[in-house]
Design an enzyme around this catalytic site. Structure first.
Site, PDB file in Angstrom:
ATOM      1  N   LYS A 100       0.844  -1.180   0.000  1.00 53.05           N
ATOM      2  CA  LYS A 100       0.000   0.000   0.000  1.00 53.05           C
ATOM      3  C   LYS A 100       0.889   1.243   0.000  1.00 53.05           C
ATOM      4  CE  LYS A 100      -4.402   1.284   2.106  1.00 53.05           C
ATOM      5  NZ  LYS A 100      -5.318   1.044   3.236  1.00 53.05           N
ATOM      6  N   GLU A 122     -19.218  -5.807  10.218  1.00 58.55           N
ATOM      7  CA  GLU A 122     -20.203  -5.057  10.998  1.00 58.55           C
ATOM      8  C   GLU A 122     -21.184  -5.966  11.731  1.00 58.55           C
ATOM      9  OE1 GLU A 122     -18.836  -2.530   7.511  1.00 58.55           O
ATOM     10  OE2 GLU A 122     -19.613  -4.581   7.733  1.00 58.55           O
ATOM     11  N   ARG A 134     -25.546  -2.497   7.482  1.00 54.55           N
ATOM     12  CA  ARG A 134     -25.119  -3.865   7.166  1.00 54.55           C
ATOM     13  C   ARG A 134     -25.346  -4.819   8.341  1.00 54.55           C
ATOM     14  NH1 ARG A 134     -19.582  -3.999   3.927  1.00 54.55           N
ATOM     15  NH2 ARG A 134     -20.833  -5.157   2.442  1.00 54.55           N
TER      16      ARG A 134
END
Length: 643
Positions: free
Chosen positions: A293, A379, A407
């Site tokens: 990243k 979640e 969610r």
């Protein structure tokens, strides 16, 4: 294309990016000799650094997918072959290579490019992916559709940046592995460092395991050995043992995928070679690539979290230009409150699904590491995990964005509310969030929450009220929700003292004489203040959406000719609807204007731009109320009645 600091054109002449500027679509890319792809990757990375530095945007993840993006569009016949990105902030290189290079500097801006792949924006964006962990399900659906219609096309899902932690991804893998669908899942493993097994040897394994000879021998051997059960079981276990020693793919093989990798996701030549091999294979394939990243930009490599989505920055020095802030954000108010509560009560636990920085939990995670749980992008698990702790006497606080709480709706109802467990939900980014757009606007939480029994729902008008409401929530022996917007509040002084608010009681901020009452919920209370003064209207800070202050609503209806409800939530089923329900139950008839987010998706832009688009900025609210109130004048009403 202009620079953010001047009106002059941005300095990105073709001389700086000769290969990149010749590419208007992936078809142009595929005409390049393979030997030029590393040079193209360097140009694309430099272009991303320059472009994002001018306005800000998702940054580190896209730098990590440069070579992978090039290889995918080089090998696959996009858009005929389907490419689904997950999560979508990895897709800036994809946008650049698919005809949107000259508009990348507008990303997340009012009227600019969408922050994530969006079907309405480009035929290359095959699926909208603002939320994570959906790519494998969507790509599998596309693969089945191709098979059903006889289309000879391939489907690729690129999943990474933590998206594999969500249960939905594994549900899709489990289903895909049981089908003969031609599906390629690419795991973009972009951890903070490249693991030791990445390099020439692992790339060799990837190319070997994706080769046609290996695939032919593997599948042919299975057919023969299945006729000899004892030998087949021995061979299967031997293959698993061998792969388990040198490759981390046993789990995916057990799910029915042919696992390939891991390989260096920054070796574009090796990626092209491997993807060409895989493209010829049938059935579910799984390619594991390891990327870094922030690749190619030292500050982002060193701190990819900080550089996940920076604002404008100096690409030379790596200095991120800070936005001016009038005071602490609501997220910071929450973080300080949680630390204060944890200091006083050892039962306080902080839970978040991968939103430590955004939710203001950095300090809490450092001071109380044994009471801080980041469950990753999961979640549903976060909510039920908190319910389990509450069931056994702890005091869990779930820090979650409004858009992501959607969610976990089933868990909120069945695991928390049905059992009346005292879980506190700190719902951040409620209302219009701005630049992340329609997928991240917190437009619906009041509508989907207030219908759930046993819950208490609060909406603070300012920073201090947010702190006191969070404390109020923690004192209740029931599920409690405090929803607050993104960014800073109006600048109210925040008291260190904590006191619980009277449950279900609103606050009358101004008594007017005009016969009009404004009932405002949450952050828009302050925007309504000057309107109330201009119209000599009563102004009420409603504070509680549930339980609603029904006595006050009835009293206001008896003393006023008309009411206006104001909320930063969808008008359908929101707080204004709750007021109408009270009036209907009491058989009270008077004009009521509901102002809130209209029945359409509000796209990306600045928060101010989004409020303006919804008619919820100060000018929009004022104009709507004044125009409607003029229609309620007594002479107008008498005229209408006489007609």
């Amino acid at each position: 294309m202009t620079d953010v600091y001047t009106d002059a054109p941005m300095s990105s002449p073709p001389d700086n990016y000769p290969l990149l500027c010749a590419i208007e679509s992936p078809a142009d890319l595929r005409r390049l000799p393979a030997g030029k792809l590393p040079a193209l990757a360097s140009e694309l990375r430099a272009f991303l650094i320059h472009s994002v530095s001018t306005r800000g945007g998702h940054f580190a993840a896209g730098l990590g997918t440069v070579e992978l993006t090039i290889a995918l569009h080089y090998v696959f016949d996009t858009p005929r072959d389907r490419l689904v990105w997950d999560v979508g902030h990895q897709a800036y290189p994809h946008k650049v290579l698919t005809g949107r290079r000259d508009r990348l500097h507008t990303v997340k801006q009012d009227g600019g490019l969408a922050p994530f792949p969006a079907r309405h924006e480009s035929e290359y964006d095959t699926f909208g992916v603002g939320h994570s962990s959906t790519s494998i399900s969507a790509a599998l659906g596309m693969a089945v559709a191709a098979a059903r219609t006889g289309e000879e096309r391939r489907v690729v899902a690129v999943i990474g940046d933590g998206a594999m932690t969500a249960g939905m991804a594994f549900e899709a893998l489990n289903h895909a592995g049981s089908l003969p669908a031609d599906l390629l899942v690419i795991l973009n493993d972009n951890d903070m460092s490249i693991s030791e097994n990445v390099g020439a040897l692992s790339n060799h394994f990837a190319r070997a395991l994706s080769g046609r000879v290996y695939a032919h021998l593997r599948e042919g051997g299975k057919k023969v050995l299945r006729q000899m059960p004892t030998v087949w079981e021995l061979a299967r276990r031997s293959e698993e043992h061998l792969k388990g020693m040198v490759l981390p793919g046993t789990l995916f093989e057990e799910m029915g995928f042919n696992y390939i990798g891991p390989m260096d996701g920054h070796d574009v030549k090796a990626l092209v070679s491997t993807l060409r091999n895989i493209r010829k294979l049938r059935g579910p394939q799984f390619l594991h690539v390891v990327t870094r990243k922030g690749k190619g930009y030292a500050p982002a490599e060193a701190d990819p979290i900080k550089w996940h989505g920076p604002g404008p920055f100096d690409p030379v020095s790596g200095t991120i230009f800070k936005e001016k802030s009038a005071g602490p954000s609501y997220s910071q108010i929450f973080g300080q409150w949680l630390c204060d509560m944890a200091e006083a009560d050892p039962r306080i636990i902080g839970v978040t699904p991968a939103m430590r920085e955004g939710s203001g939990l950095v300090e809490f995670s450092k001071r109380f590491p044994d009471r801080y749980f980041d469950v990753a992008i999961a979640e549903q698990h976060a909510v039920t995990f908190a319910a389990g702790m509450a069931a056994d006497g702890l005091k869990p606080v779930v820090a979650i964005y409004s858009t992501f709480l959607q969610r976990a709706y089933d868990q909120l109802i069945h695991d928390v509310a049905l059992q009346n467990l005292p879980v506190v939900f700190a719902v951040d980014r409620a209302g219009l969030v701005g630049s992340d757009g329609a997928t991240h606007q917190g437009s619906y939480d009041l509508s989907y929450l207030r219908c759930i029994p046993n819950t208490v729902i609060m909406a603070p008008a300012d920073e201090n009220e947010c702190r006191q409401m969070l404390y109020t929530a923690s004192t209740l022996n029931a599920p409690a929700i405090v929803r607050y917007p993104r960014g800073a509040g109006p600048g109210a002084a925040v008291s260190a003292h904590l006191s619980a608010l009277p449950l279900g009681k609103a606050q009358v901020r101004r008594e007017g004489k005009s016969g009009l009452a404004l009932l405002a919920f949450g952050a828009l209370v302050n925007a309504a203040q000057p309107i109330a003064e201009a119209l000599d209207a009563t102004l009420v800070n409603m504070r509680f959406v549930k339980p609603l202050d029904e006595d006050l609503v009835v009293s206001l209806a008896a003393r006023h000719r008309a009411l206006v409800t104001i909320e930063e939530n969808a008008t359908h089923g929101g707080a204004g609807s709750a007021v109408l329900e009270v009036l209907a139950a009491e058989a009270l008839q008077l004009p009521v204007l509901q102002l809130g987010i209209p029945d359409r998706f509000i796209e990306h832009g600045s928060r101010e731009g989004c409020l303006r688009a919804a008619g919820l900025d100060a000018a929009g609210l004022g104009a709507s109320i004044e125009r409607w109130w003029a229609l309620q004048a007594p002479e107008r009403l008498r005229s209408a009645g006489g007609a």
